[in-house]
Motif scaffolding. Sequence first.
Motif, short mmCIF file in Angstrom:
data_model
loop_
_atom_site.label_atom_id
_atom_site.label_comp_id
_atom_site.label_asym_id
_atom_site.label_seq_id
_atom_site.Cartn_x
_atom_site.Cartn_y
_atom_site.Cartn_z
N ALA A 83 56.91 46.59 28.38
CA ALA A 83 57.23 47.12 29.83
C ALA A 83 56.64 48.42 30.44
N SER A 84 56.09 49.34 29.43
CA SER A 84 55.48 50.36 29.77
C SER A 84 54.10 50.16 30.40
N ASN A 85 53.30 49.05 29.54
CA ASN A 85 51.99 48.45 30.25
C ASN A 85 52.06 47.87 31.69
N ILE A 86 53.44 47.60 31.88
CA ILE A 86 53.43 46.66 33.22
C ILE A 86 53.83 47.64 34.01
N LEU A 87 54.61 48.56 33.80
CA LEU A 87 55.30 49.51 34.80
C LEU A 87 54.33 50.75 35.02
N VAL A 88 53.23 50.81 34.44
CA VAL A 88 52.36 51.84 34.72
C VAL A 88 51.71 51.58 35.77
N GLN A 89 51.65 50.30 36.06
CA GLN A 89 50.81 49.80 37.32
C GLN A 89 51.49 50.17 38.68
N PHE A 90 52.77 50.64 38.56
CA PHE A 90 53.41 51.00 39.73
C PHE A 90 53.71 52.45 39.75
N GLY B 75 50.46 47.01 21.73
CA GLY B 75 49.59 47.67 22.88
C GLY B 75 48.31 47.10 22.91
N VAL B 76 47.75 46.99 22.01
CA VAL B 76 46.32 46.39 22.05
C VAL B 76 46.16 45.12 22.62
N ILE B 77 47.00 44.12 22.31
CA ILE B 77 46.96 42.88 23.02
C ILE B 77 47.26 43.20 24.43
N CYS B 78 48.10 43.92 24.81
CA CYS B 78 48.22 44.12 26.13
C CYS B 78 47.24 44.75 27.01
N SER B 79 46.51 45.65 26.25
CA SER B 79 45.17 46.15 26.78
C SER B 79 44.06 45.23 27.13
N VAL B 80 43.88 44.15 26.16
CA VAL B 80 43.10 43.18 26.08
C VAL B 80 43.27 42.27 27.23
N ILE B 81 44.71 42.00 27.44
CA ILE B 81 45.04 41.15 28.51
C ILE B 81 44.77 41.85 29.94
N GLY B 82 45.08 43.05 29.92
CA GLY B 82 44.78 43.86 30.97
C GLY B 82 43.19 44.10 31.73
N THR B 83 42.32 44.03 30.61
CA THR B 83 41.13 44.09 31.01
C THR B 83 40.68 42.86 31.76
N GLY C 225 39.12 46.62 40.52
CA GLY C 225 38.59 46.24 39.28
C GLY C 225 39.42 45.98 38.10
N PRO C 226 39.27 45.58 36.90
CA PRO C 226 40.28 45.48 35.83
C PRO C 226 41.46 46.18 35.92
N LEU C 227 42.64 45.90 35.57
CA LEU C 227 43.77 46.76 35.55
C LEU C 227 43.70 47.64 34.44
N VAL C 228 43.01 47.37 33.42
CA VAL C 228 42.77 48.39 32.20
C VAL C 228 41.37 48.32 32.01
N THR C 229 40.71 49.61 31.89
CA THR C 229 39.49 50.01 31.67
C THR C 229 39.21 50.14 30.24
N TYR C 230 38.06 50.30 29.82
CA TYR C 230 37.89 50.50 28.40
C TYR C 230 38.28 51.76 27.80
#
Length: 207
Positions: free
Chosen positions: A18-25, A68-76, A83-88
């Motif tokens: 949820a946090s990985n999604i909501l951080v975009q808003f 969290g790692v999985i979410c980050s990989v998906i976000g990249t 650009g990518p929603l999640v940078t390195y």
Amino acid sequence: MKTIHLPGILAMAAIVVASNILVQFLFGQWLTWGAFTYPLAFLVTDVMNRVYGVTAARRVVVVGFVVGVICSVIGTQIMGEYGPLVTYRIALGSGLAFLSAQLLDVSIFNRLRAGAWWRAPLASTLIGSSVDTAIFFTIAFSGALSFIEPANDVSWAGEVLPLLGLGPMVPLWVSLGFADWMVKLSLALLALVPFRIIVGFLTARTT
């Protein structure tokens, strides 16, 4: 992994996702909605620590880190407007901040567990949250660490502005981190109420 730990594991996983999604808003000028859900991870860790012990708490932290790692990989792999929603740098900062802060929280809680019921969750969450904020925002946005990901332009985060629009002149990322930190500290105090209730309920069920 014991079945009795499953609710804690699922709760941690849900909070991280949820946090990985909501951080975009955005929420106002200085925060995102993720700032209000992520601190609940400390509540889950502390409840697990109090009811099931330090080993169970660490296992839940590891699960949260993996999710969290999985979410980050998906976000990249998801491209946004800039650009990518999640940078390195964001992925690295997020992972290191989560693992460091949560494991520190577990250790501090364990050291203070014999004291007053509120002391361990409050102290561990306050310290863990502070470390989390410092690590994440420094790694993700500090201009001094631009060598980590040279292709990622974070110059916008270095714009010098009044702290939260009112205080001394600081880089923008410092204001963002300070606002995030204040939310974490506020929720650390508020979380004492559900902590007491949930621990009482689970303790009654296991006795």
